[in-house]
Design a protein around this motif. Structure first.
Motif, PDB file in Angstrom:
ATOM      1  N   MET A 153       0.833  -1.195   0.000  1.00  9.50           N
ATOM      2  CA  MET A 153       0.000   0.000   0.000  1.00  9.50           C
ATOM      3  C   MET A 153       0.876   1.258   0.000  1.00  9.50           C
ATOM      4  O   MET A 153       0.644   2.205  -0.770  1.00  9.50           O
ATOM      5  CB  MET A 153      -0.913  -0.021   1.230  1.00  9.50           C
ATOM      6  N   VAL A 154       1.897   1.292   0.874  1.00 10.81           N
ATOM      7  CA  VAL A 154       2.774   2.452   0.962  1.00 10.81           C
ATOM      8  C   VAL A 154       3.508   2.666  -0.361  1.00 10.81           C
ATOM      9  O   VAL A 154       3.549   3.786  -0.902  1.00 10.81           O
ATOM     10  CB  VAL A 154       3.777   2.268   2.114  1.00 10.81           C
ATOM     11  N   CYS A 155       4.102   1.611  -0.894  1.00  7.84           N
ATOM     12  CA  CYS A 155       4.891   1.752  -2.119  1.00  7.84           C
ATOM     13  C   CYS A 155       4.009   2.133  -3.305  1.00  7.84           C
ATOM     14  O   CYS A 155       4.358   3.016  -4.099  1.00  7.84           O
ATOM     15  CB  CYS A 155       5.649   0.458  -2.400  1.00  7.84           C
ATOM     16  N   ASN A 156       2.863   1.466  -3.427  1.00  8.84           N
ATOM     17  CA  ASN A 156       2.014   1.735  -4.581  1.00  8.84           C
ATOM     18  C   ASN A 156       1.365   3.102  -4.503  1.00  8.84           C
ATOM     19  O   ASN A 156       1.181   3.768  -5.529  1.00  8.84           O
ATOM     20  CB  ASN A 156       0.943   0.642  -4.709  1.00  8.84           C
ATOM     21  N   ARG A 157       0.981   3.538  -3.313  1.00  2.46           N
ATOM     22  CA  ARG A 157       0.349   4.844  -3.179  1.00  2.46           C
ATOM     23  C   ARG A 157       1.365   5.979  -3.305  1.00  2.46           C
ATOM     24  O   ARG A 157       1.114   6.971  -4.000  1.00  2.46           O
ATOM     25  CB  ARG A 157      -0.365   4.935  -1.822  1.00  2.46           C
ATOM     26  N   ALA A 158       2.504   5.834  -2.635  1.00  2.67           N
ATOM     27  CA  ALA A 158       3.458   6.933  -2.584  1.00  2.67           C
ATOM     28  C   ALA A 158       4.457   6.911  -3.747  1.00  2.67           C
ATOM     29  O   ALA A 158       4.666   7.928  -4.409  1.00  2.67           O
ATOM     30  CB  ALA A 158       4.210   6.900  -1.258  1.00  2.67           C
ATOM     31  N   LEU A 159       5.071   5.758  -3.986  1.00  2.00           N
ATOM     32  CA  LEU A 159       6.157   5.704  -4.965  1.00  2.00           C
ATOM     33  C   LEU A 159       5.685   5.476  -6.390  1.00  2.00           C
ATOM     34  O   LEU A 159       6.281   5.997  -7.337  1.00  2.00           O
ATOM     35  CB  LEU A 159       7.149   4.606  -4.575  1.00  2.00           C
ATOM     36  N   PHE A 160       4.638   4.683  -6.551  1.00  2.00           N
ATOM     37  CA  PHE A 160       4.224   4.294  -7.895  1.00  2.00           C
ATOM     38  C   PHE A 160       2.856   4.854  -8.280  1.00  2.00           C
ATOM     39  O   PHE A 160       2.293   4.488  -9.304  1.00  2.00           O
ATOM     40  CB  PHE A 160       4.194   2.764  -8.017  1.00  2.00           C
ATOM     41  N   GLY A 161       2.320   5.729  -7.447  1.00  6.63           N
ATOM     42  CA  GLY A 161       1.039   6.342  -7.754  1.00  6.63           C
ATOM     43  C   GLY A 161       1.238   7.625  -8.545  1.00  6.63           C
ATOM     44  O   GLY A 161       2.034   7.677  -9.486  1.00  6.63           O
ATOM     45  N   ARG A 162       0.526   8.677  -8.167  1.00  8.15           N
ATOM     46  CA  ARG A 162       0.703   9.964  -8.837  1.00  8.15           C
ATOM     47  C   ARG A 162       2.159  10.404  -8.728  1.00  8.15           C
ATOM     48  O   ARG A 162       2.816  10.153  -7.715  1.00  8.15           O
ATOM     49  CB  ARG A 162      -0.198  11.015  -8.193  1.00  8.15           C
ATOM     50  N   PRO A 163       2.688  11.056  -9.736  1.00  8.63           N
ATOM     51  CA  PRO A 163       4.107  11.439  -9.681  1.00  8.63           C
ATOM     52  C   PRO A 163       4.480  12.264  -8.459  1.00  8.63           C
ATOM     53  O   PRO A 163       5.586  12.144  -7.940  1.00  8.63           O
ATOM     54  CB  PRO A 163       4.303  12.237 -10.973  1.00  8.63           C
ATOM     55  N   ASP A 164       3.552  13.098  -7.983  1.00 10.01           N
ATOM     56  CA  ASP A 164       3.883  13.964  -6.846  1.00 10.01           C
ATOM     57  C   ASP A 164       3.496  13.370  -5.505  1.00 10.01           C
ATOM     58  O   ASP A 164       3.620  14.030  -4.472  1.00 10.01           O
ATOM     59  CB  ASP A 164       3.209  15.329  -7.014  1.00 10.01           C
ATOM     60  N   ALA A 165       3.041  12.116  -5.489  1.00  4.47           N
ATOM     61  CA  ALA A 165       2.475  11.540  -4.260  1.00  4.47           C
ATOM     62  C   ALA A 165       3.478  11.475  -3.117  1.00  4.47           C
ATOM     63  O   ALA A 165       3.109  11.637  -1.952  1.00  4.47           O
ATOM     64  CB  ALA A 165       1.922  10.143  -4.546  1.00  4.47           C
TER      65      ALA A 165
END
Length: 438
Positions: free
Chosen positions: A188-200
């Protein structure tokens, strides 16, 4: 209609503000002499010191929304673009992780391709592992029984890669070593923050002490909305109709219990407790080492470190009120090995480590070094932690839960706490509408 909220941390504050803005009168009760819960400040030697370093990401929309509602968003600073300097000891040049202007999920690839703490082969395998992570569904309950470390190792991630890359994000976000962290929350952390929106993943930090960011503004806002804040008040029991405070009952049409899970388990009547065993949500500690130097030794707002017991360090000079020198706060998550060490032992480890990591610190004098400890900073976010996390509703109508330890879908963070409060407020409003219709 009236609502009593037990607990003045971020979950309770978020609940109170959301209900107040909806026109629902609230009474917020807090046992301590301040609001803010796990985010607070204190005075030491003329400085204002936060109990620990708290940061947020641009993807933390609920927390950022609360700051807006409290009128304090301008008292924080958020990066224009995710950019982290990664320090290494013994003269090794720093590395850098900086997102590119490419669209997601490609925005992190150039940084990873140049990330020198990993070998070229490790970088390539890290790209493959990131692609595999993106295919995971964090809500898949089967992932709750799997640890992130073995899963990453099975996909070619060496011990060095797990520490020097994945640990930077997973350990800081989950307060757990990578090898022991729950895979679902890690994904959840990686997909939301690192691989989600570019500015996430752009990092935000408070520009003022936490007391000025949370406690004072929250009290003012709640009272502006017609609510009441009662501090230094001991809650002795709760039900859906009343809360017993210092021996006196307070009637309520709904009650929200927004305290840590051990306290909630003691307060809730038996029929309101979720069936899942709360004992499985044991605690994980964080240690913060605070070092005041006689000169500037870090030339940026914060930095991470690898190959060292130092994990992250933050420049807190200006918020603390220090007028001469530099004040660094070193944050160490998953700190089981450090939590019971005397200050002298911690100083003997961390002062030399700061000098190893920061060339400018080698000739500097440490004026003061002290330690803050959060023994129960978060629940232990390891495999099996998902099932015991209860929802906001309990077995008793009109009695609700809030807290980062509840089933928010997020780790135990400020964002999770605020989200839990918003959920509780929504359920309270729905309950009160039903009461009106009777």
């Amino acid at each position: 209609m009236s609502v009593v909220i037990v607990g003045g941390g971020l979950a309770g504050i978020a609940t109170a503000v959301a209900l107040g803005e909806a026109g629902v009168p609230v009474t917020l009760i807090e046992a301590r002499p301040r609001l803010g819960g796990a985010t607070h400040s204190f005075r030491r030697g003329g400085l204002t010191v936060d109990n620990g370093q708290h940061v947020f990401l641009r993807c933390c929309t609920a927390y950022r929304g609360l700051l807006d509602r409290l009128g304090v968003a301008h008292l924080t600073s958020t990066q224009d673009r995710f950019d982290v300097t990664v320090l290494r000891p013994d003269g090794l040049p720093p590395a850098r992780l900086r997102r590119s202007r490419l669209p997601s999920p490609l925005h992190m690839l150039p940084a990873l391709a140049r990330y020198t703490p990993l070998t070229p082969g490790e970088r390539l395998r890290a790209v493959r592992a990131s692609m595999a992570l993106q295919r995971l569904d964090p809500d898949d309950p089967s992932l709750d029984d799997v640890a992130a470390g073995p899963w990453l190792a099975a996909r070619g991630q060496s011990a060095n890669a797990r520490e020097a890359l994945w640990g930077l994000f997973i350990t800081a976000s989950l307060n757990a070593e990578v090898d022991e962290a729950a895979l679902g929350l890690s994904a959840m952390v990686c997909n939301r923050a690192l691989f989600g929106r570019p500015d996430a993943a752009d990092i935000g930090v408070p520009s003022v002490p936490l007391a000025e960011l949370h406690a004072g503004p929250a009290r003012r806002r709640i009272e502006e909305l017609g609510g009441e804040v009662r501090l230094k008040a001991k809650v002795e029991g709760v039900s859906a109709e009343k809360v017993v405070v210092d021996g006196a009952p307070i009637a309520a049409d709904a009650v929200v219990v927004a305290v840590p899970h051990p306290a909630a388990a003691r307060l809730l009547p038996a029929e309101a407790r979720p069936e899942a065993g709360w004992h499985e949500l044991s605690a994980s500690p964080i240690v913060n080492v605070h070092a005041v130097f006689d000169r500037t030794v870090l030339d940026r707002p914060f930095a991470a470190a690898v190959g060292s017991p130092v994990q992250w360090m933050f420049d807190r000079t200006e918020p603390s009120g220090l007028e001469d020198g530099q004040y660094l706060a070193v944050s160490v998550s998953a700190a089981d090995r450090w939590i019971d060490r005397p200050v002298a032992e911690l100083r003997a480890v961390f002062e030399p480590e700061l000098r190893r990591l920061l060339p400018a610190a080698r000739g500097a004098r440490v004026r003061d070094l002290f330690v803050t400890r959060e023994r129960r900073a978060t629940f232990r976010q390891r495999p099996g932690c998902g099932a015991p996390r209860p929802g906001a509703a309990t077995g008793v109508p009109g009695l609700f839960l809030a807290g980062a330890w509840t089933d928010t879908g997020w780790p135990d963070t400020m964002e999770g706490a605020v989200r839990s409060g918003l959920t509780a407020a929504r359920l309270v409003r729905r309950h009160l509408e039903g009461v009106k219709d009777r």
